[in-house]
Enzyme design. Sequence first.
Site, mmCIF file in Angstrom:
data_model
loop_
_atom_site.group_PDB
_atom_site.id
_atom_site.type_symbol
_atom_site.label_atom_id
_atom_site.label_comp_id
_atom_site.label_asym_id
_atom_site.label_seq_id
_atom_site.Cartn_x
_atom_site.Cartn_y
_atom_site.Cartn_z
ATOM 1 N N ARG A 1 4.689 10.734 -2.289
ATOM 2 C CA ARG A 1 4.542 10.668 -0.712
ATOM 3 C C ARG A 1 5.725 10.962 -0.219
ATOM 4 N NH1 ARG A 1 4.708 4.256 1.222
ATOM 5 N NH2 ARG A 1 4.102 4.926 3.435
ATOM 6 N N SER B 1 13.103 3.081 3.172
ATOM 7 C CA SER B 1 13.701 3.751 4.480
ATOM 8 C C SER B 1 14.174 2.697 5.177
ATOM 9 C CB SER B 1 12.709 4.409 5.048
ATOM 10 O OG SER B 1 11.460 3.666 5.728
ATOM 11 N N GLU C 1 12.679 -9.545 1.618
ATOM 12 C CA GLU C 1 11.933 -8.220 1.715
ATOM 13 C C GLU C 1 12.502 -6.971 1.828
ATOM 14 O OE1 GLU C 1 11.082 -8.520 6.267
ATOM 15 O OE2 GLU C 1 10.324 -6.407 6.204
ATOM 16 N N ALA D 1 3.180 -0.689 4.732
ATOM 17 C CA ALA D 1 2.812 -0.805 6.243
ATOM 18 C C ALA D 1 2.325 -2.338 6.403
ATOM 19 C CB ALA D 1 1.488 0.280 6.227
ATOM 20 N N ARG E 1 7.478 0.683 13.537
ATOM 21 C CA ARG E 1 7.850 0.046 12.178
ATOM 22 C C ARG E 1 9.267 -0.949 12.415
ATOM 23 N NH1 ARG E 1 5.595 3.773 8.279
ATOM 24 N NH2 ARG E 1 5.326 5.377 9.360
ATOM 25 N N ASP F 1 1.564 -15.630 6.526
ATOM 26 C CA ASP F 1 1.164 -17.065 6.222
ATOM 27 C C ASP F 1 1.280 -17.559 4.900
ATOM 28 O OD1 ASP F 1 0.978 -17.619 8.899
ATOM 29 O OD2 ASP F 1 -1.007 -17.352 8.998
ATOM 30 N N HIS G 1 4.403 -4.418 8.964
ATOM 31 C CA HIS G 1 4.159 -4.363 10.484
ATOM 32 C C HIS G 1 2.725 -4.901 11.280
ATOM 33 C CE1 HIS G 1 7.238 -1.799 9.375
ATOM 34 N NE2 HIS G 1 6.713 -1.017 8.871
ATOM 35 N N TYR H 1 11.064 8.945 1.281
ATOM 36 C CA TYR H 1 11.045 7.953 0.335
ATOM 37 C C TYR H 1 11.777 8.509 -0.979
ATOM 38 C CZ TYR H 1 8.051 5.605 3.639
ATOM 39 O OH TYR H 1 7.407 5.359 4.797
ATOM 40 N N PRO I 1 0.780 -1.216 0.168
ATOM 41 C CA PRO I 1 0.098 -0.116 0.053
ATOM 42 C C PRO I 1 0.779 1.120 0.075
ATOM 43 C CG PRO I 1 -0.044 -1.184 2.214
ATOM 44 C CD PRO I 1 0.523 -2.121 1.005
ATOM 45 N N ASN I 2 0.361 2.034 -0.672
ATOM 46 C CA ASN I 2 0.778 3.502 -0.880
ATOM 47 C C ASN I 2 2.232 3.576 -1.553
ATOM 48 O OD1 ASN I 2 -1.205 4.678 0.708
ATOM 49 N ND2 ASN I 2 -0.382 3.650 2.486
ATOM 50 N N ARG J 1 13.603 3.881 12.508
ATOM 51 C CA ARG J 1 11.938 4.956 12.348
ATOM 52 C C ARG J 1 11.405 4.615 13.641
ATOM 53 N NH1 ARG J 1 9.465 4.976 6.578
ATOM 54 N NH2 ARG J 1 8.272 6.675 7.779
ATOM 55 N N HIS K 1 12.753 -2.634 2.124
ATOM 56 C CA HIS K 1 12.400 -1.274 2.503
ATOM 57 C C HIS K 1 13.209 -0.195 1.976
ATOM 58 C CE1 HIS K 1 9.352 -3.242 4.847
ATOM 59 N NE2 HIS K 1 10.311 -4.258 5.323
ATOM 60 N N ASN L 1 7.942 -5.645 -1.014
ATOM 61 C CA ASN L 1 8.055 -4.349 -0.089
ATOM 62 C C ASN L 1 6.579 -4.460 0.376
ATOM 63 O OD1 ASN L 1 8.136 -2.129 1.543
ATOM 64 N ND2 ASN L 1 9.102 -0.944 -0.005
HETATM 65 C C1 DQA Z 1 8.278 1.184 3.682
HETATM 66 C C2 DQA Z 1 8.439 1.453 5.294
HETATM 67 C C3 DQA Z 1 7.155 1.030 5.897
HETATM 68 O O1 DQA Z 1 7.208 1.233 7.356
HETATM 69 C C4 DQA Z 1 6.037 1.977 5.469
HETATM 70 O O2 DQA Z 1 4.704 1.836 5.845
HETATM 71 C C5 DQA Z 1 6.038 1.807 3.886
HETATM 72 C C6 DQA Z 1 7.229 1.803 3.075
HETATM 73 C C7 DQA Z 1 9.621 1.293 2.995
HETATM 74 O O3 DQA Z 1 9.566 1.057 1.961
HETATM 75 O O4 DQA Z 1 10.431 2.270 3.508
HETATM 76 O O5 DQA Z 1 4.977 2.172 3.354
HETATM 77 O O6 DQA Z 1 7.827 -0.330 3.493
#
Ligand code: DQA
Length: 143
Positions: A17, A100, A96, A75, A109, A85, A78, A22, A9-10, A105, A98, A72
């Site tokens: 954003r 950031s 995985e 959110a 997170r 699963d 977390h 980011y 998401p996002n 942080r 990320h 990635n």
């Molecule tokens: C993220 C870090 C997450 O905590 C956050 O909710 C994101 C982006 C990152 O790529 O740094 O949406 O996964």
Amino acid sequence: MKILVINGPNLNMLGIREPEIYGSSTLQDIYDLLNLEAAGKCELRFFQSNHEGAIVDEIQAAYQKIDGILINPAAYTHTSLAIADAIKSVAIPVVEVHISDIATREEFRQISYIKPFAIAQISGLGIEGYVKGLQILIEHLSK
Ligand code: DQA
């Protein structure tokens, strides 16, 4: 070798954003970087969703069709036992990533439901982290 790249998401809002966290690159910029890295090595499929169940469905659909997953979970990292699963269910190697550095942080997170089931977690390298993650996955799958 087929690799599925999942963004949660996002991450479709990258570029707009919170650029101070980011950066200014877009999701398409990440896809372009990954395509360059993948050339001649593996086939990529890209998937982005803002919906937890859609991500679970995509992971399940990868069963016996995809060799590795670069994710990635944003959110959902977390919060989502369902995504963790699903990863366990299909037993496909996962890296995985990320953008950031989630370890430095907010406290909320610093927990990842995905990390225990991933072969590696990359955090804080900006969009280059996706390239590193893809390299780790390709190396792992080439063994
Ligand atoms: C993220 C870090 C997450 O905590 C956050 O909710 C994101 C982006 C990152 O790529 O740094 O949406 O996964």
